[in-house]
Design a protein around this motif. Structure first.
Motif, mmCIF file in Angstrom:
data_model
loop_
_atom_site.group_PDB
_atom_site.id
_atom_site.type_symbol
_atom_site.label_atom_id
_atom_site.label_comp_id
_atom_site.label_asym_id
_atom_site.label_seq_id
_atom_site.Cartn_x
_atom_site.Cartn_y
_atom_site.Cartn_z
ATOM 1 N N LEU A 60 40.713 -13.332 -21.949
ATOM 2 C CA LEU A 60 41.667 -14.001 -21.070
ATOM 3 C C LEU A 60 42.878 -14.574 -21.785
ATOM 4 O O LEU A 60 43.841 -14.977 -21.135
ATOM 5 C CB LEU A 60 40.963 -15.143 -20.314
ATOM 6 C CG LEU A 60 39.781 -14.733 -19.421
ATOM 7 C CD1 LEU A 60 39.215 -15.969 -18.734
ATOM 8 C CD2 LEU A 60 40.211 -13.706 -18.392
ATOM 9 N N ARG A 63 46.167 -12.923 -20.763
ATOM 10 C CA ARG A 63 46.281 -12.370 -19.421
ATOM 11 C C ARG A 63 47.206 -13.161 -18.492
ATOM 12 O O ARG A 63 47.302 -14.388 -18.553
ATOM 13 C CB ARG A 63 44.899 -12.277 -18.779
ATOM 14 C CG ARG A 63 43.964 -11.300 -19.459
ATOM 15 C CD ARG A 63 44.499 -9.881 -19.449
ATOM 16 N NE ARG A 63 44.564 -9.327 -18.125
ATOM 17 C CZ ARG A 63 43.566 -8.656 -17.534
ATOM 18 N NH1 ARG A 63 42.420 -8.471 -18.175
ATOM 19 N NH2 ARG A 63 43.705 -8.174 -16.320
ATOM 20 N N LEU A 421 49.218 -6.549 -17.215
ATOM 21 C CA LEU A 421 48.085 -7.419 -17.536
ATOM 22 C C LEU A 421 48.551 -8.740 -18.121
ATOM 23 O O LEU A 421 47.822 -9.731 -18.084
ATOM 24 C CB LEU A 421 47.155 -6.727 -18.540
ATOM 25 C CG LEU A 421 46.127 -5.736 -18.007
ATOM 26 C CD1 LEU A 421 46.807 -4.505 -17.436
ATOM 27 C CD2 LEU A 421 45.166 -5.335 -19.115
ATOM 28 N N THR A 422 49.744 -8.747 -18.689
ATOM 29 C CA THR A 422 50.201 -9.898 -19.456
ATOM 30 C C THR A 422 51.665 -10.184 -19.168
ATOM 31 O O THR A 422 52.431 -9.283 -18.811
ATOM 32 C CB THR A 422 50.012 -9.644 -20.967
ATOM 33 O OG1 THR A 422 50.518 -10.741 -21.709
ATOM 34 C CG2 THR A 422 50.712 -8.371 -21.409
ATOM 35 N N PRO A 436 50.014 -9.780 -11.401
ATOM 36 C CA PRO A 436 48.867 -9.617 -12.304
ATOM 37 C C PRO A 436 48.011 -8.426 -11.907
ATOM 38 O O PRO A 436 47.477 -8.366 -10.794
ATOM 39 C CB PRO A 436 48.102 -10.935 -12.137
ATOM 40 C CG PRO A 436 48.436 -11.382 -10.749
ATOM 41 C CD PRO A 436 49.847 -10.925 -10.492
ATOM 42 N N ALA A 467 44.046 -11.071 -10.472
ATOM 43 C CA ALA A 467 44.474 -9.705 -10.774
ATOM 44 C C ALA A 467 43.920 -8.718 -9.749
ATOM 45 O O ALA A 467 42.774 -8.834 -9.301
ATOM 46 C CB ALA A 467 44.021 -9.313 -12.175
#
Length: 886
Positions: A60, A63, A421-422, A436, A467
């Motif tokens: 995580l 993220r 993702l980031t 996300p 997400a």
């Protein structure tokens, strides 16, 4: 099962186009274990160093966990409505071509399909392109010119049965190690010979029988000479001459090329031609060194011409073979993810194809012309023609040529959405909206590898935070834009069935792509789908194309395309006398948003570098490990100098992986101008004219820290370690208060400081702690610092005095930089074993330390170390031995 009681789940690796099967076992706490799937036909259980380290890339810390609009977290309902409204309003005011999608070969096929359907079928624009444009668009164009469609003729099994494998512009040992190991196994079993055609001496040359270090960009001249020799020696296939058009014209043009343009000696060219012509079972593997060129399409066709002229295609152990760099570059090609194609290998400029797609989708409008290819797309953003942009799982602000200009264009676009993702990418940091997305091991779908095998990626981890899968995000925006029925998807299986059914259109038009037998697959069968190679109607015994001489042009014949050598459009000059080649490292991938999370992978080559021939180093008065500045016509960068005979005089090489997040002054694509192939639109990334000069820094630094830092300096490079991060730094500006600067860079204003200073030498050693635990340490000096860097980067909690000494205690072992990433074996450990155990080859090292016994991509380095340090091999040269005997 292990103690968690959770079973292993079959899935597919997240990295390159080999498409290796993996077995994943979640640990019940957000992590997982990874091993190769022994039953997957791509890898039969083997994994490279990157695949083996996938377990270190989940978590995580990096993220994006919630939607974000204009810098503020928001709800999915609000952000999706915002995206739908902004795109709808832009289209209403400026037309469908005022918006664009830029997507990625890291999408699953189901995600790709929905994105393509939304843009081309319902928005009504072809302005959807993919980062695959940067890696294999020239192959697509070459295939279509020769075969009538974008068909990969062969399979991986051909590597097992070939008697000769020619690697053209492909460092297979580092970029596709599992395939390289298949070739090595064939070499051991049947004596397969290997030829490497590459300006640079790479790890793939270690076992090669012949390395042809041709001049950059001269591949067409070499293969045209091969075509002429095929004709002169009477090896043209009469059968395939009947089944093709264009041979006479291609031969006439080939005869005009001067083989001296290759820079190879006549004996080298003769040896290559004799070997290629004299070996019937020959596979020619080509990759980015061919594709990433201003004449990439012609290079592809020059290779295809030789296989077509001899009939060495579509049969066991022979044929041209393009290997792709991304996990689903092939899937993107199949669904029409490129701006100049429709789904199922149909043609966007063919009226019958457009109408068939429109009817199948029941869509309001299909664009009549090609959309903007990647370079033109970002130029149109800069010019203000594109006013709304959606970027999905890619980082064009770092990876596009002329990257600084592209970054500025994205930042000035009126509305930019990024799904990723980031939030920690060059592109995400300048977007208006961040969505996300679920990542590898969190979402389900399919990917297609380089030999047309469709494999499942399966979810074994819960997506973190809020997400969501990309198909789900795209479909919801489509519904909110008014197309509820067309995007009423509830699962990836439903999308896959629609997509498989659509491939019947390709069959009806005599195209190659056909998986209609999978169009009625149920949810349970989709969940259990085994690796399946298309076309599914050819039967189980042979999945090759063109062995029967039947092609996909209207007359059923192939095209042998006349091509001629064209030098790179960017030439060296007095201002920029060196030619820059770019490529990949062994243990990193793309911009390191995934692989860079692994301490094991980051331990091999943790800093951006440039390789230069010793002749040029001496001429410029440089030294090993200097920081050097490279300048081109569009940008500049700073890199650590490595002296290497792997590059020829006048050439330099630098990897592509570093970004504004990890080394902002070493973004290679900031140096590369936007020069493209006129047919494929693929940028030239292998020939940029640059200058090289020493960076005259006033101070140099090294740092370790628990958390990522944000330094301000002319040069810094940061990489992950098992304990946090490590950094190299250098600056031109003197700094008066190093303690204050350390607090600022590491974000530790209240930390306790322990320091050792020598102002006369400009040396400062500063440790920051919370009183019990080291949080960061900074070492600076006016001269490059001599420290036990790898030891410091691996330190657990020890005394601050020991940290500041920069050296290991007598009881500690410094293993040195990692050489074998698969087993974490360091340089000093290997050298010690060579000397103490009298090891004389890479196999001995493997027996003693395991190094080099998995993917084998470190074996060339092991061979170099043996040559340099073994007492029994004092006369062995340090560079790879030239193997010019055929």
């Amino acid at each position: 099962m292990d103690g968690t009681g959770l079973p292993e789940v079959r899935s597919t690796c997240a990295y390159c186009g080999v498409g290796c099967g993996v077995l994943l076992r979640p640990d019940g706490a957000g992590g997982l274990t990874v091993r190769g799937d022994p039953d997957h036909p791509a890898n039969y259980g083997r994994l490279c160093s990157k695949g083996l380290a996938l377990d270190e890339t989940v978590g995580l810390d990096h993220r994006l966990l919630a939607p974000r609009a204009f810098g503020q977290d928001t709800s999915w309902d609000d952000v999706l409505q915002l995206v739908a409204d902004r795109f709808s309003n832009t289209i209403r005011e400026f037309g469908p071509d005022s918006v664009a999608f830029y997507v990625s070969g890291q999408l699953l096929t189901e995600d790709y399909y929905v994105a393509n359907k939304l843009m081309k079928g319902f928005i009504g624009s072809a302005n959807i392109d993919t980062n695959s444009r940067l890696c294999m668009a020239s192959t697509v164009a070459g295939h279509k010119r020769a075969f009538g469609t974008d068909t990969v003729p062969g399979t991986y099994e051909d590597l097992d049965h070939a008697d000769l494998v020619v690697l053209v512009g492909s460092n297979l040992a580092w970029c596709h190690p599992v395939l390289y190991q298949r070739i090595m196994a064939a070499r051991q079993a049947r004596g397969t010979k290997i030829v490497v055609i590459d300006p640079r001496r790479t790890a793939s040359c270690d076992q090669a029988d012949l390395h042809l270090a041709l001049q950059p960009g001269s591949d067409v001249a070499l293969f045209n000479r091969l075509l002429c020799t095929i004709h002169q020696t009477g090896h043209v296939s009469a059968e395939f001459l009947e089944r093709s058009n264009g041979f006479s014209e291609a031969l006439e043009l080939a005869q005009l090329d001067d083989p001296d343009e290759t820079g190879l000696s006549p004996s080298e060219i003769e040896a290559f031609c004799d070997l290629w012509i004299g070996t019937e079972r020959v596979v020619t593997v080509f990759s980015q060194g061919v594709n990433q060129s201003s004449s990439g399409t012609d290079k592809v066709n020059a290779i295809l011409n030789c296989h077509l002229a001899t009939g060495r295609i579509g049969r066991e152990g022979m044929g041209p073979f393009s290997v792709t760099g991304q996990p689903n570059a092939m899937g993107g090609r199949e669904v029409g993810g490129l701006a100049n194609t429709l789904a199922c290998h149909l043609d966007i400029e063919n009226e019958d194809h457009r109408q068939a797609v429109k009817q199948f989708w029941n869509s309001p409008n299909i664009p009549r012309r090609q959309g903007l290819k990647a370079v033109d797309l970002f130029r149109s953003i800069e010019d203000g023609q594109i006013k709304a942009l959606w970027i999905i799982h890619t980082n064009p602000a770092a990876t596009m040529p002329d990257a600084d200009r592209v970054s500025a264009a994205i930042e000035n676009c009126p509305f930019t959405v990024v799904s990723d993702l980031t939030a920690r990418t060059d592109t995400a940091r300048i977007a208006d909206v961040l969505l996300p997305a679920a990542g590898w091991a969190e979402k389900s779908g399919t990917v297609t590898n380089s030999d047309r095998t469709i494999s499942r990626q399966r979810a074994v981890l819960r997506p973190p935070g809020q997400a969501r899968s990309d198909w789900d995000i795209l479909a919801e925006v489509g519904r909110r834009m008014g197309w509820e029925e067309a995007f009423n998807y509830e699962s990836p299986a439903q999308i896959f069935r629609e997509y498989a059914s659509m491939t019947s259109l390709a069959t009806s038009f005599g195209k190659d792509f056909n998986i209609t037998e999978l169009s009625d697959v149920g949810d349970e069968d989709y969940d259990a789908l085994s690796p399946t190679q298309w076309p599914t109607t050819l039967g189980a015994t042979d999945k090759r194309f063109f062995g029967d001489g039947q092609f996909f042009h209207p007359d059923g014949k192939a095209r042998i395309v006349p091509v001629s050598h064209k030098p790179p459009k960017v030439e060296t000059c007095a201002q920029f006398p060196f030619l820059l080649n770019t490529g990949r490292n062994r243990d990193q991938w793309h911009t390191m948003t995934r692989s860079g999370l692994s301490p094991r992978l980051s331990a091999h080559l943790s800093e951006p570098y440039v390789d230069m021939n010793p002749t040029d180093v001496d001429r410029l008065g440089l030294s090993a490990a200097d920081l050097v500045q490279l300048d081109s016509s569009v940008g500049s960068g700073v890199f650590r100098l490595r002296i290497s005979e792997a590059v020829a005089p006048g050439q330099v090489f630098a990897p592509i992986h570093w970004t504004g997040e990890t080394a902002p002054s070493a973004r290679v694509d900031a140096l590369v101008p936007s020069v493209t192939d006129p047919i494929s639109g693929q940028p030239e990334s292998k020939a940029t004219a640059v200058s090289v000069r020493r960076l005259n820094a006033s101070w140099y630094g090294f740092a370790i820290s628990v958390d990522a830092a944000s330094p301000t300096a002319e040069y810094w490079a940061m990489s992950k370690t098992g304990k946090g991060y490590r950094m190299e730094l250098a600056g031109k500006q003197d700094i008066d208060d190093w303690e204050h600067k350390a607090r600022e860079w590491f974000g530790l204003p209240d930390a306790m400081v322990t320091s050792i200073e020598d102002p006369n030498r400009g040396a400062h050693r500063i440790a920051l702690s919370d009183g019990q635990r080291l949080l960061a340490a900074l070492f600076v000096s006016r001269q490059p610092i001599i420290l036990m860097r790898d030891y410091l980067a691996s330190l657990p909690e020890v005394s601050l005095i020991q940290i500041l000494s920069g050296r290991s205690s007598a009881a500690s072992e410094d293993c040195g930089p990692i050489v074998c990433s698969c087993f974490g074996v360091g340089l000093k450990t290997i050298i010690g074993a060579i000397r103490d155990k009298r090891l004389i080859n890479a196999d001995d090292i493997g027996d003693a330390l395991q190094a080099g016994t998995n993917c084998g991509s470190c074996r060339p380095e092991l061979a170099e170390l043996v040559a340099e340090h073994s007492k029994l091999n004092r006369n062995t040269p340090k560079s790879f031995p030239e193997k010019q005997q055929v």
